[in-house]
Design an enzyme around this catalytic site. Structure first.
Site, PDB file in Angstrom:
ATOM      1  N   GLU A 137       0.805  -1.227   0.000  1.00 28.16           N
ATOM      2  CA  GLU A 137       0.000   0.000   0.000  1.00 28.16           C
ATOM      3  C   GLU A 137       0.836   1.275   0.000  1.00 28.16           C
ATOM      4  O   GLU A 137       0.286   2.373   0.008  1.00 28.16           O
ATOM      5  CB  GLU A 137      -0.922   0.010   1.232  1.00 28.16           C
ATOM      6  CG  GLU A 137      -1.961  -1.101   1.216  1.00 28.16           C
ATOM      7  CD  GLU A 137      -3.032  -0.978   2.302  1.00 28.16           C
ATOM      8  OE1 GLU A 137      -2.908  -0.097   3.173  1.00 28.16           O
ATOM      9  OE2 GLU A 137      -3.978  -1.779   2.256  1.00 28.16           O
ATOM     10  N   ASP A 197     -19.228   1.568  10.737  1.00 22.15           N
ATOM     11  CA  ASP A 197     -17.792   1.572  10.453  1.00 22.15           C
ATOM     12  C   ASP A 197     -17.447   2.601   9.371  1.00 22.15           C
ATOM     13  O   ASP A 197     -16.625   2.350   8.495  1.00 22.15           O
ATOM     14  CB  ASP A 197     -17.299   0.172  10.041  1.00 22.15           C
ATOM     15  CG  ASP A 197     -15.788   0.104   9.926  1.00 22.15           C
ATOM     16  OD1 ASP A 197     -15.107   0.870  10.621  1.00 22.15           O
ATOM     17  OD2 ASP A 197     -15.291  -0.698   9.110  1.00 22.15           O
ATOM     18  N   MET A 256      -1.835 -16.832  12.380  1.00 21.73           N
ATOM     19  CA  MET A 256      -3.063 -17.498  12.826  1.00 21.73           C
ATOM     20  C   MET A 256      -2.888 -17.849  14.294  1.00 21.73           C
ATOM     21  O   MET A 256      -2.341 -18.888  14.655  1.00 21.73           O
ATOM     22  CB  MET A 256      -3.299 -18.750  11.971  1.00 21.73           C
ATOM     23  CG  MET A 256      -4.492 -19.587  12.411  1.00 21.73           C
ATOM     24  SD  MET A 256      -6.055 -18.701  12.306  1.00 21.73           S
ATOM     25  CE  MET A 256      -7.072 -19.759  13.336  1.00 21.73           C
TER      26      MET A 256
HETATM   27 CA    CA Z   1     -12.913   1.014  11.030  1.00 23.20          CA
END
Ligand code: CA
Length: 727
Positions: free
Chosen positions: A107, A342, A693
């Site tokens: 990113e 959200d 995990m």
């Molecule tokens: Ca958020």
């Protein structure tokens, strides 16, 4: 160590920890270094990356450098370079590339200073290259524990570095701010910025303002209290910390703004964190001497879990402006009061001069998740305009034309109606972190827009947060994507993304390029009448900035989510982009991934110039994976029961309805599916915690974990049956 360090001459710390690999030693050394700094002896920066405040504010007027995250302090991501333009872009070719040592979402926006390119990769690793040749100069790995992955919704991503006075700064996924010597990548100091043991994480790029490094963190789905903090760029000492939501009322407020905010929350809400994290946008405007930042959602998402009373929940889902010298509150504008969807307002904030009602006005522009495009007066925060840029908005009928407050539709208050609500946009947002750009030449803002819905349904009353993973107070297991090809096709058709050229003055789209799916890359606008964007489908493209005509594309072999940038070295213009699919919160299961086209991750930094002739190696063939699950031997009741914890916790990484998005393991294919003991070892005990995990034994019982297995087996067999029918 050099000048100004007399007390430590000959035994100062620069380079001391540099040969040491152990993180604990590094942190220990950092403490020593900060102590040394307090005594007037901060380790010096390098001889390269000589960027000071004047240079940052000027922002490289000739376009040669890209000095901070959004190129200029106003974060317009507009480059004045014109060598690559709407006439020449057809000759743009790959000049060099660098394979990255991580196969997760990329990113970052690289920074370029004086011919050196600095970037980050997933897992917060930093790399420096000769920007013209691609020669790697140094690299740094902060050794983030892989188990930290459970504290982030959307991959082990990082959006880039900041540079200042010979130092390179990176925020790490595990919450540290690290200063490196720009010459060689050696650690100068390493500071933990989050409470020890907190579920906070840093994915954003630091920004430099007047000798301080600014960084916030993510975590508003994990019971945390958001803040933005500033650290002395030389020493790492914390200068101020601005909390966005009120804390424990038995302690004094950390500012008057929090006293006001507390009135918009139920008294006990602070116990579940509050959220409002500052995980991406931070923009400093020298013209107003204000720092603007966006805050994340209120948490938990379900307002019933915020002390049992609705309220605006300040300062979540807001833009906040603070004094750049003191870090003190100046104004705020809440875009989504009483957020329960959200709707983070953390998207990049652009400062610009716009004619508002014919009068030149300093404004900030913002396209948050909630689907409205806002223009605010930069000095006062006054609402100037707000128009829907999302095609469909189901949570509000519009904004008050004077105050900008949304008119929230009753059905959107799902915790009050007790009924599921289909939100458009969903939590992915009509626009997420992928940066938009603004061209003063065309007057248009180029938005990587999404059309993705999400079902919301309140968890039963009495819900309490657990200890591991997402804690949002929803119960969506019955709303998961059914194994009905018609419903899946309809959902896929409605789930789209586009490059949207938005006219902020007129408040409407000028042109739009539809993409195959959502979650495409950020944008770059240039004076060469170009807009660059990568797609989730794995193409890097250039369009005319005025009309949106596609002029050029390059097959990047992997989905692109990052934003491109451009710079020049010795008169040659380069265009760079980080390539590597990931970073997606998998609420929109395989639909999003399947629609995108290319979801394999081949992580690379790619750099282009006119006449570039480099060639990528041929990509590996995409093997078609045929579902071959064990037969479903559980009971329907077991699988139904397993769907609940699956959709409370597992879907964040492994996808809605157990259809993964191409990055994390698709559990329908898991070898452990047919081995209940191994399944328990992985899920209950954390056998694979080194892969991220972690153990879920603090959250779920062995019986619940077995139910999850039965749910996934049933899902895999349903999809196997569909495959057999060619659906
Ligand atoms: Ca958020």
């Amino acid at each position: 160590m050099g000048d100004g360090c007399a007390p430590f001459k000959g035994r100062c710390f620069e380079g001391l920890e540099l040969t040491m690999k152990s993180r604990s030693f590094i942190i220990g050394s950092a403490v020593a270094l900060v102590a040394a700094a307090l005594a007037g002896c901060a380790p010096k920066g390098g001889k390269t990356a000589k960027v000071d405040d004047a240079r940052l504010v000027a922002g490289s007027p000739d376009g040669a450098d890209w000095l901070s995250y959004g190129r200029t302090m106003d974060e317009q991501r507009f480059s004045p370079l014109t060598q690559v333009n709407d006439q020449t872009v057809g000759q743009l070719g790959l000049e060099w590339f660098s394979d990255l040592d991580t196969a997760r979402g990329q990113e970052a926006t690289p920074i370029v200073v004086d011919g050196v390119l600095y970037t980050t990769t997933a897992w917060s690793m930093v790399k420096a290259y000769d920007a013209a040749t691609g020669k790697k100069l140094w690299e740094y790995d902060p050794k983030v524990p892989r188990a930290k992955l459970v504290d982030v919704c959307c991959d082990a991503v990082n959006r880039g570095v900041a540079v200042y006075k010979g130092r390179v700064y990176v925020g790490t996924l595990d919450g540290r701010l690290v200063a490196l010597n720009a010459d060689n990548g050696k650690v100068l100091w390493d500071k933990l910025t989050i409470p020890k043991g907190s579920h906070m994480a840093i994915t954003g790029a630091p920004r430099i303002v007047k000798g301080k490094v600014l960084i916030g963190s993510a975590g508003a789905e994990y019971i945390v209290r958001g803040y933005l903090a500033a650290y002395d760029a030389e020493t790492g000492k914390e200068a101020w910390r601005f909390y966005t939501v009120p804390g424990d009322p038995s302690k004094p407020f950390e500012g008057k703004h929090l006293e006001a905010a507390a009135k918009t929350w139920a008294p006990d809400a602070w116990k579940n964190g509050g959220g409002g994290t500052v995980w991406d946008s931070i923009t400093y405007d020298p013209k107003t001497n204000l720092i603007y930042f966006g805050t994340a959602n209120a948490e938990p998402w379900n307002p019933n879990a915020r002390g049992g009373k609705g309220g605006d929940s300040l300062y979540t889902a807001s833009i906040v402006a603070i004094n750049a010298d003191t870090g003190e509150y100046v104004w705020h504008f809440q875009q989504t009061p009483e957020d329960r969807w959200d709707y983070d307002s953390t998207q990049q904030i652009i400062a610009a001069d716009l004619p508002i009602n014919g009068k030149p006005t300093r404004v900030i522009m913002h396209a948050p998740k909630n689907g409205f495009f806002y223009i605010l007066d930069a000095k006062t925060g006054k609402f100037l305009s707000g128009k829907p840029f999302a095609k469909l908005i189901t949570w509000a009928s519009g904004l008050d034309p004077v105050t900008g407050k949304p008119n929230i539709l009753p059905e959107a208050r799902y915790e009050q109606t007790g009924k599921p609500f289909m939100g458009w946009p969903g939590a992915l947002g009509a626009h997420s972190w992928q940066p938009m750009s603004y061209s003063p030449k065309t007057g248009l803002v180029y938005i990587p827009a999404n059309e993705v819905s999400q079902p919301y349904n309140a968890a039963p009353k009495g819900w309490k947060p657990g200890k591991v993973g997402f804690q949002i107070g929803l119960e969506t297991s019955k709303l998961a994507m059914p194994a009905d090809p018609n419903i899946r096709a309809a959902a896929a058709a409605a789930t789209t993304g586009s490059l949207l050229a938005w006219d902020p003055i007129a408040g409407k789209a000028r042109w739009r390029v539809e993409h195959t799916g959502p979650s495409n890359g950020g944008t770059l606008a240039t004076a060469g009448n170009l807009v660059f964007q990568g797609t989730a489908g794995g193409e890097f493209r250039a369009y005319t900035a005025d009309t949106g005509k596609q002029l050029w594309s390059f097959a990047a072999q992997s989905g692109i989510i990052a934003a491109p940038m451009t710079y020049s070295v010795k008169g040659v213009q380069y265009v760079a982009i980080m390539v590597g699919w990931g970073g997606v919160y998998d609420v929109a299961p395989g639909i999003l991934a399947a629609k995108s086209g290319s979801v394999r991750n081949i992580s690379r930094l790619m750099v282009f110039k006119l006449g570039g002739k480099a060639k990528l190696p041929a990509p590996p063939a995409d093997a078609k994976r045929v579902l071959d699950p064990p037969p479903f031997t559980g009971t329907a009741a077991q699988a139904d029961a397993g769907s609940v914890p699956y959709h409370a916790s597992c879907n964040v990484c492994h996808g809605d309805a157990a259809i993964a998005g191409g990055l994390n393991p698709d559990l329908r294919h898991s070898a452990a599916l047919g081995n209940p003991k191994l399944w328990q070892q992985i899920v209950h005990d954390g056998l694979l915690s080194q892969n991220g995990m972690v153990a879920w034994k603090d959250q779920y019982t062995p019986e619940q974990i077995e139910n999850i297995r039965q749910y996934v087996i049933r899902r895999a067999n349903e999809d196997k049956a569909l495959e057999a029918k060619g659906k």
